[in-house]
Every structure is written in structure tokens, then in C-alpha cells.
Design an enzyme around this catalytic site. Structure first.
Site, short mmCIF file in Angstrom:
data_model
loop_
_atom_site.label_atom_id
_atom_site.label_comp_id
_atom_site.label_asym_id
_atom_site.label_seq_id
_atom_site.Cartn_x
_atom_site.Cartn_y
_atom_site.Cartn_z
N TYR A 1 -39.36 25.38 -6.96
CA TYR A 1 -40.37 26.32 -7.43
C TYR A 1 -39.81 27.69 -7.82
CZ TYR A 1 -43.39 22.78 -5.46
OH TYR A 1 -44.00 21.60 -5.17
N ASN B 1 -53.35 24.85 -11.21
CA ASN B 1 -52.28 24.19 -10.47
C ASN B 1 -52.88 23.88 -9.11
OD1 ASN B 1 -50.08 23.37 -9.01
ND2 ASN B 1 -48.70 24.92 -9.84
N HIS C 1 -53.26 15.08 -6.21
CA HIS C 1 -53.01 13.66 -6.00
C HIS C 1 -54.12 12.94 -5.24
CE1 HIS C 1 -49.20 15.04 -7.40
NE2 HIS C 1 -49.09 15.85 -6.37
N ASP D 1 -64.34 16.07 -9.49
CA ASP D 1 -65.77 16.13 -9.79
C ASP D 1 -66.20 17.54 -10.19
OD1 ASP D 1 -65.90 13.43 -9.25
OD2 ASP D 1 -66.86 13.66 -7.28
N HIS E 1 -48.19 22.14 -13.54
CA HIS E 1 -47.29 21.97 -12.40
C HIS E 1 -45.97 22.61 -12.79
CE1 HIS E 1 -50.05 19.21 -10.49
NE2 HIS E 1 -50.19 18.65 -11.67
N SER F 1 -43.06 21.92 -11.35
CA SER F 1 -42.02 20.89 -11.32
C SER F 1 -42.46 19.70 -12.18
CB SER F 1 -41.78 20.43 -9.88
OG SER F 1 -42.90 19.72 -9.39
N ARG G 1 -46.39 11.73 -5.84
CA ARG G 1 -46.71 12.82 -6.76
C ARG G 1 -46.94 12.33 -8.20
NH1 ARG G 1 -45.61 17.57 -3.91
NH2 ARG G 1 -43.99 17.34 -2.33
#
Length: 138
Positions: free
Chosen positions: A22, A71, A77, A84, A97, A99, A108
Site C-alpha cells: 500500500y 475502496n 469480497h 445492495d 483498489h 493493489s 481477494r
């Protein structure tokens, strides 16, 4: 144009955790760069981070932004609640994201929110946010 930059679980630890994944900049540092990028293009940005799924859902539902950059962190996941919430609003959402989640652990690789988002940008570090911002300003 008004954009909401929404960060989920554990992203408050950006710059302090898993620096090889990150980076070393904090979320506040990244948000300042996004704000400057938006301002230079005549857009306004609001920022919100929470480790609580319900708070993220409420922010999506109550937002008056023209677009949302999300993010969701690990909620990506498995959070059908976030999925919703996104599906319940007309505001377009771009999933980001830092990464490349497809180059990481198997769990992931699946996003339950992607199919209700306008698009997904991943793998470009903090620039994933800038690219998502740009997608709304084109």
C-alpha cells in the site's frame, strides 16, 4: 461536479501497514493529493473512511455526490450489504483498489460489488484513486 471518496475497513492504516503493498503515504496524504487534483479541474471532493460496514452503506445512501469512488477494503469480497447499498442508488460508483487483487491471495480475487459498480480500477497504488476521479471528469 462533486465526488465522494469512500474508504472502507483498515484503510485508515494506509502508510503504516503492509507498506510493500500500500505504500508509505497515509490516507490523509493521498486524500490531499486527490483534493488538489479535483480542485485543479473544478471539482469538489468529500472524503469519508470507516471500519464499520453500516456507516459506509449509510454514506452511500445519503450522498448527494455526482459520483462515488469506493475502496471497500476487505468488505469488497463479502459485503452484500455494501453491494445492495450501491444497487439502491442512482449515483455511479467506481470501485478502486491500490493493489492488483488478482495477483494476491485467492480470496481477494472475487468482488461482490463489481457488478453493481460503473467500473473497477486496481493495481496503480494511490493513482487508482486519481484514475477513478479522472473517469468522472472526462
Amino acid at each position: 461536479m462533486k465526488l465522494l471518496v469512500l474508504n472502507g475497513v483498515n484503510l485508515n492504516m494506509t502508510g503504516r501497514r503492509e507498506k510493500s503493498v500500500y505504500g508509505t503515504q497515509t490516507l490523509d496524504d493521498i486524500n490531499r493529493e486527490i483534493a488538489a487534483f479535483c480542485k485543479a479541474r473544478g471539482a469538489e471532493c468529500e472524503f469519508f473512511q470507516s471500519n464499520l460496514e453500516g456507516e459506509l452503506c449509510t454514506k452511500i445512501q445519503e450522498s448527494d455526490a455526482d459520483g462515488i469512488i469506493l475502496n471497500a477494503g476487505a468488505f469488497t469480497h463479502y459485503s452484500y450489504a455494501l453491494r445492495d447499498a450501491i444497487a439502491s442508488v442512482t449515483t455511479p460508483v467506481v470501485e478502486v483498489h491500490m493493489s492488483n487483487v488478482h495477483a494476491r491471495e485467492e480470496f481477494r480475487h472475487k468482488s461482490v460489488i463489481s457488478e453493481v459498480c460503473r467500473g473497477t480500477i486496481l493495481g496503480f497504488g494511490k493513482n487508482s484513486y486519481i484514475l477513478a476521479t479522472e473517469s468522472f471528469l472526462l
